[in-house]
Every structure is written in structure tokens, then in C-alpha cells.
Design a protein around this motif. Sequence first.
Motif, mmCIF file in Angstrom:
data_model
loop_
_atom_site.group_PDB
_atom_site.id
_atom_site.type_symbol
_atom_site.label_atom_id
_atom_site.label_comp_id
_atom_site.label_asym_id
_atom_site.label_seq_id
_atom_site.Cartn_x
_atom_site.Cartn_y
_atom_site.Cartn_z
ATOM 1 N N GLY A 347 1.016 -1.050 0.018
ATOM 2 C CA GLY A 347 -0.057 -0.157 0.058
ATOM 3 C C GLY A 347 0.837 1.253 -0.066
ATOM 4 N N GLN A 348 0.347 2.360 0.096
ATOM 5 C CA GLN A 348 0.920 3.619 0.458
ATOM 6 C C GLN A 348 0.678 4.472 1.609
ATOM 7 O OE1 GLN A 348 0.687 5.842 -3.370
ATOM 8 N NE2 GLN A 348 1.820 7.814 -2.379
ATOM 9 N N LEU A 349 1.542 5.048 2.038
ATOM 10 C CA LEU A 349 1.321 5.883 3.440
ATOM 11 C C LEU A 349 1.468 7.248 2.923
ATOM 12 C CD1 LEU A 349 3.101 3.712 6.026
ATOM 13 C CD2 LEU A 349 0.692 3.795 5.574
ATOM 14 N N VAL A 350 0.589 8.203 3.463
ATOM 15 C CA VAL A 350 0.502 9.709 3.278
ATOM 16 C C VAL A 350 0.244 10.387 4.709
ATOM 17 C CG1 VAL A 350 -0.419 11.353 2.241
ATOM 18 C CG2 VAL A 350 -0.485 9.292 1.040
ATOM 19 N N ASP A 351 1.099 11.229 4.830
ATOM 20 C CA ASP A 351 0.918 12.172 6.183
ATOM 21 C C ASP A 351 -0.310 12.427 6.147
ATOM 22 O OD1 ASP A 351 0.924 15.269 7.299
ATOM 23 O OD2 ASP A 351 2.345 14.084 8.336
ATOM 24 N N PHE A 352 -0.908 12.254 7.582
ATOM 25 C CA PHE A 352 -2.566 12.606 7.974
ATOM 26 C C PHE A 352 -2.949 13.812 7.376
ATOM 27 C CE2 PHE A 352 -5.937 13.548 10.402
ATOM 28 C CZ PHE A 352 -7.043 12.726 10.560
ATOM 29 N N PHE A 353 -2.172 15.227 7.619
ATOM 30 C CA PHE A 353 -2.486 16.179 7.603
ATOM 31 C C PHE A 353 -2.333 16.851 6.171
ATOM 32 C CE2 PHE A 353 -1.521 15.560 12.209
ATOM 33 C CZ PHE A 353 -2.653 15.940 12.765
ATOM 34 N N ASP A 354 -1.320 16.254 5.192
ATOM 35 C CA ASP A 354 -1.029 16.817 4.038
ATOM 36 C C ASP A 354 -2.129 16.570 3.105
ATOM 37 O OD1 ASP A 354 0.167 17.731 1.882
ATOM 38 O OD2 ASP A 354 2.247 16.854 2.448
ATOM 39 N N VAL A 355 -2.853 17.541 2.855
ATOM 40 C CA VAL A 355 -4.022 17.676 1.859
ATOM 41 C C VAL A 355 -3.518 17.286 0.426
ATOM 42 C CG1 VAL A 355 -6.188 18.742 0.693
ATOM 43 C CG2 VAL A 355 -5.894 18.646 3.272
ATOM 44 N N ASP A 356 -2.562 18.296 0.103
ATOM 45 C CA ASP A 356 -1.990 18.160 -1.186
ATOM 46 C C ASP A 356 -1.439 16.905 -1.505
ATOM 47 O OD1 ASP A 356 -2.694 20.661 -1.887
ATOM 48 O OD2 ASP A 356 -0.856 21.520 -1.037
ATOM 49 N N ALA A 357 -0.743 16.228 -0.477
ATOM 50 C CA ALA A 357 0.003 14.920 -0.740
ATOM 51 C C ALA A 357 -1.077 13.906 -1.064
ATOM 52 C CB ALA A 357 0.718 14.428 0.429
ATOM 53 N N TRP A 358 -2.488 13.858 -0.351
ATOM 54 C CA TRP A 358 -3.578 13.099 -0.584
ATOM 55 C C TRP A 358 -3.951 12.979 -1.736
ATOM 56 C CZ3 TRP A 358 -4.849 8.880 2.030
ATOM 57 C CH2 TRP A 358 -4.473 8.802 3.459
ATOM 58 N N SER A 359 -4.191 14.267 -2.331
ATOM 59 C CA SER A 359 -4.581 14.720 -3.730
ATOM 60 C C SER A 359 -3.733 14.076 -4.668
ATOM 61 C CB SER A 359 -4.855 16.072 -3.851
ATOM 62 O OG SER A 359 -5.844 16.576 -3.073
ATOM 63 N N ASP A 360 -2.444 14.187 -4.532
ATOM 64 C CA ASP A 360 -1.310 13.742 -5.453
ATOM 65 C C ASP A 360 -1.441 12.210 -5.233
ATOM 66 O OD1 ASP A 360 -0.797 16.473 -6.176
ATOM 67 O OD2 ASP A 360 1.010 16.343 -4.977
ATOM 68 N N ALA A 361 -1.509 11.521 -4.490
ATOM 69 C CA ALA A 361 -1.340 10.181 -4.113
ATOM 70 C C ALA A 361 -2.577 9.481 -4.909
ATOM 71 C CB ALA A 361 -1.095 9.699 -2.774
ATOM 72 N N LEU A 362 -3.638 9.935 -4.403
ATOM 73 C CA LEU A 362 -4.908 9.277 -4.814
ATOM 74 C C LEU A 362 -5.152 9.588 -6.636
ATOM 75 C CD1 LEU A 362 -7.289 10.275 -1.867
ATOM 76 C CD2 LEU A 362 -6.497 7.922 -2.639
ATOM 77 N N THR A 363 -4.697 10.806 -7.049
ATOM 78 C CA THR A 363 -4.717 11.083 -8.335
ATOM 79 C C THR A 363 -3.757 9.935 -9.133
ATOM 80 O OG1 THR A 363 -5.452 13.471 -8.106
ATOM 81 C CG2 THR A 363 -4.329 12.692 -9.989
ATOM 82 N N THR A 364 -2.793 9.685 -8.673
ATOM 83 C CA THR A 364 -1.761 9.122 -9.275
ATOM 84 C C THR A 364 -2.042 7.851 -9.232
ATOM 85 O OG1 THR A 364 0.335 10.401 -8.781
ATOM 86 C CG2 THR A 364 0.722 7.880 -9.179
ATOM 87 N N ALA A 365 -2.896 7.171 -8.023
ATOM 88 C CA ALA A 365 -3.311 5.723 -8.181
ATOM 89 C C ALA A 365 -4.490 5.615 -9.113
ATOM 90 C CB ALA A 365 -3.966 5.603 -6.692
ATOM 91 N N LEU A 366 -5.348 6.425 -9.419
ATOM 92 C CA LEU A 366 -6.253 6.465 -10.505
ATOM 93 C C LEU A 366 -6.153 6.465 -11.653
ATOM 94 C CD1 LEU A 366 -8.826 8.910 -8.644
ATOM 95 C CD2 LEU A 366 -9.171 6.606 -8.816
ATOM 96 N N ALA A 367 -4.602 7.247 -11.914
ATOM 97 C CA ALA A 367 -4.226 7.481 -13.312
ATOM 98 C C ALA A 367 -3.547 6.194 -13.859
ATOM 99 C CB ALA A 367 -3.390 8.583 -13.437
ATOM 100 N N ASN A 368 -3.042 5.351 -13.034
ATOM 101 C CA ASN A 368 -1.902 4.496 -13.263
ATOM 102 C C ASN A 368 -2.135 3.099 -12.482
ATOM 103 O OD1 ASN A 368 0.002 6.261 -14.988
ATOM 104 N ND2 ASN A 368 0.218 7.155 -12.916
ATOM 105 N N PRO A 369 -3.305 2.527 -12.680
ATOM 106 C CA PRO A 369 -3.617 1.164 -11.897
ATOM 107 C C PRO A 369 -2.458 0.075 -12.188
ATOM 108 C CG PRO A 369 -5.057 1.581 -13.925
ATOM 109 C CD PRO A 369 -4.483 2.865 -13.662
ATOM 110 N N ALA A 370 -2.089 -0.055 -13.320
ATOM 111 C CA ALA A 370 -1.102 -1.002 -13.452
ATOM 112 C C ALA A 370 -0.058 -1.135 -12.799
ATOM 113 C CB ALA A 370 -0.960 -1.166 -15.205
ATOM 114 N N SER A 371 0.407 0.191 -12.661
ATOM 115 C CA SER A 371 1.708 0.442 -11.936
ATOM 116 C C SER A 371 1.534 -0.219 -10.260
ATOM 117 C CB SER A 371 1.920 1.812 -11.913
ATOM 118 O OG SER A 371 2.053 2.390 -13.148
ATOM 119 N N PHE A 372 0.397 -0.605 -9.713
ATOM 120 C CA PHE A 372 0.059 -0.647 -8.488
ATOM 121 C C PHE A 372 -0.303 -2.043 -8.357
ATOM 122 C CE2 PHE A 372 -0.172 3.927 -8.884
ATOM 123 C CZ PHE A 372 0.952 4.492 -8.341
#
Length: 403
Positions: A347-372
Motif C-alpha cells: 500500500g502507500q502511506l501519506v501524512d495524515f494532515f497533508d491534503v495536497d499529498a493526499w490529492s497527488d497520491a490518490l490522483t496517481t493511483a487512479l491514473a496508473n492502476p497497472a503500476s500498482f
Amino acid sequence: MKILFVHQNFPAQFKHLAPALAERGHEVVALTAESNRQQTPIRSFRYPMPDAAPKPGQARLATTYMAMTDRAHRVGRAASQLRDKLGFVPDVIFGHSGWGETLFLKEVFPDARLLVYAEFYYGTKGLDVGFDPEFASNDPFSGFPVIARQSHLALSMVQADAALAPTEWQADTFPPELRSKITITHDGVDTDALMPNPQAQFTLPNGRLLRAGDEVLTYVTRNIEPYRGSHIFIRALPQILAARPGAQVVIVGGDGVSYGMSPPNGTWKERFLSEIAGAPGLERVHFLGRVPYRDYVTLMQISRAHAYLTIPFVLSWSLLESMAMGAHVIASRTAPVEEVVVDGVNGQLVDFFDVDAWSDALTTALANPASFAARRVAARKTIVENYDLKRLCLPRLIRFVEG
């Protein structure tokens, strides 16, 4: 043996254990609250609900203790009726310590072995209290009620012959002198029933059909509230929706409060949604409320990216279940989660409070499913090898009770 389970919402954590013990020839009985509507094959009796909790102004710091001992009194009286009217005298009592239900049972059944489910021990530092500064109290004496709240938990543990906790981290919330009583065994995940399903499909309330492989972001919680990071997830949505115009966001969770404080007015969902009102793409965000378990399972099997957040508190069953179903989990880097999720491996861990990091991580996961894809496989492997119900956890739980 004769075994008495005590839990206000039975079967709860004992869903699999109680029937398994009955199948092994033990006489198993449950004592639960009269308001409980959960179904179980176990013969169950009910105790009357306590009166309304005392007003804080009257009881001050003893409010929680008074409520717990009141409930314990009802449980004790009901238990004495099991003894006196039905002749049921258990060899073993297994109860959850969180609501005070076990406090007087040794008085009713002095020869019984008392086991308690030690789920969490509140603390003034390093746990849930004060973790999120947005919702922290400015009262310099805010720790006083927390310590007062420990009283019934500590007393339950002192009385217990042995205790059980589902994770190492949760067991470690207890003081060392009580921690020594605790055995670590999770309730277990039925990995035979909860597995990936590439044919899964789900129809949204608006009629749209979602299938496994579609661009679906999921978030699941009992109630939409700060303890489970709902505010962080909702604040991350505008960037995700803008970056992924084809994404559908499915949110499961009620409007009530399971943990922590209530909002000043309205619901937490209303408050957090008001912060992103007018953001483009919100029509693609679907709030389903609470759903039947089978629908929740289907959604986890469809999910391309699954967000799980929690402050340092009790770990949700949903995290382990989603991993068992091969979900790509993006989770908060908080202590209870780090016991299960290894960043970049399962899985992937993201700092609880970092809203931008959450947006980036979830966007990347949606965009590149095969990579994960490898993370999905590793996630299921983690649960199968460490939390499997039938092959690992249930045999350990049975040994704990019978031993």
C-alpha cells in the motif's frame, strides 16, 4: 465448558468465535443490551439499558464512570437472573471492557475465569486526544477527563484473569502493569469469502453501473467524522476531481458520531462539504450513507484506489478487509496503520494532515492502476499470512478461551 459472552452489541468481535466454541460442544450464551438488533445463532439474553447519562455539570469528571457502573449494575443483575432462574453458571466469561459491562460479574460468578477484550486504553498524550490541532481543546486541564475515563478500563483489567487485544499497537496503549495480561490475536478476516472479484459490479443510486477496472475512488467509515480523517479526504477531492475528469468517488458512512466530539451544529459531513462547495465535479461524488455488507464488499472489489485514514485510534476492520480483497490502499501514516501497511510494498502511506499529498497520491493511483498491481497482490498476501480467520486467528482465539 459453559461460556458467557458479554457485549452491548453482540456478536461484534465475537461473531466467529462464539459459534465456533458452540460447535466444539461448549454451552455458549450471550448477554447483550436490549437495544441490540444484531442477529446471531447464539442463545442470547438482554439487560435493560441504563437511564440517561448524568449531566456533566452534576457529575463533573465522574460522568463516564457513573454511566459505565450504571450499565455494569444492569448487567450484573441480569447475570444473577441467569444464575438464579436458569441455573446458568459459566466457567468462562468473555466481555468487552469498553462499556463497563464486566465490572461486577466476578461478584455474581466468583469462580468463573474472566476474560476481557482490551480494545483501547485512552491516554492524554500520543493517542487520539490532541492529535489533530484543528479539533484539540484549549483547556489546559483537558487531560483530566481522559484520566478519569481510564478508571473503568483499568478496573476491568485488574479484575480480569486474562485479556485479548487485536493488534500490538492497541495492546501497547495499556500501562505496562496491565499490558502483561494481554494476548495479541486479531478477530480475523475471512479471506475465503473476501477476495478479489474481476466480475464485480455495482449500481449507484443514480443508475450508473460501476465495474471492476473502472476509475473508482472509495472511502469507507462507520460515520463521516474527524477520527477517521473525513475532513482531510473531502478537502483533497477538488484537486482529484479536476485532475481525473472520469473518476467516480464513492463514500460509505453515516452522518452520526462514533468517536470524539459532535459538531457544533449540523453534521460533520455538512460542515466539511461546505468547505468545497462549488468545486467542479462534485456531481461525481456519491455519498451512499450506510450500506448492506454485501454492497460494501462489492465496492471494495471494484475500487481502483481506496483511501483509509485514522488518527491514532482503534484500527478499522475495513482496512484489513479491503486489503484482503486486493484493494490498492492509500492510508494515513499513523501508528495503528503502520503495523499493517508497509509503504510501497502492500500500500502507500501519506501524512495524515497533508491534503495536497493526499490529492497527488490518490490522483496517481487512479491514473496508473497497472503500476500498482504488485501492491494489490502483496496486500492480500499480508492478510492471508497474518490475519486469516479460519487458518490462523480463529484457532488462536479458541485456544485463548479454552486455555
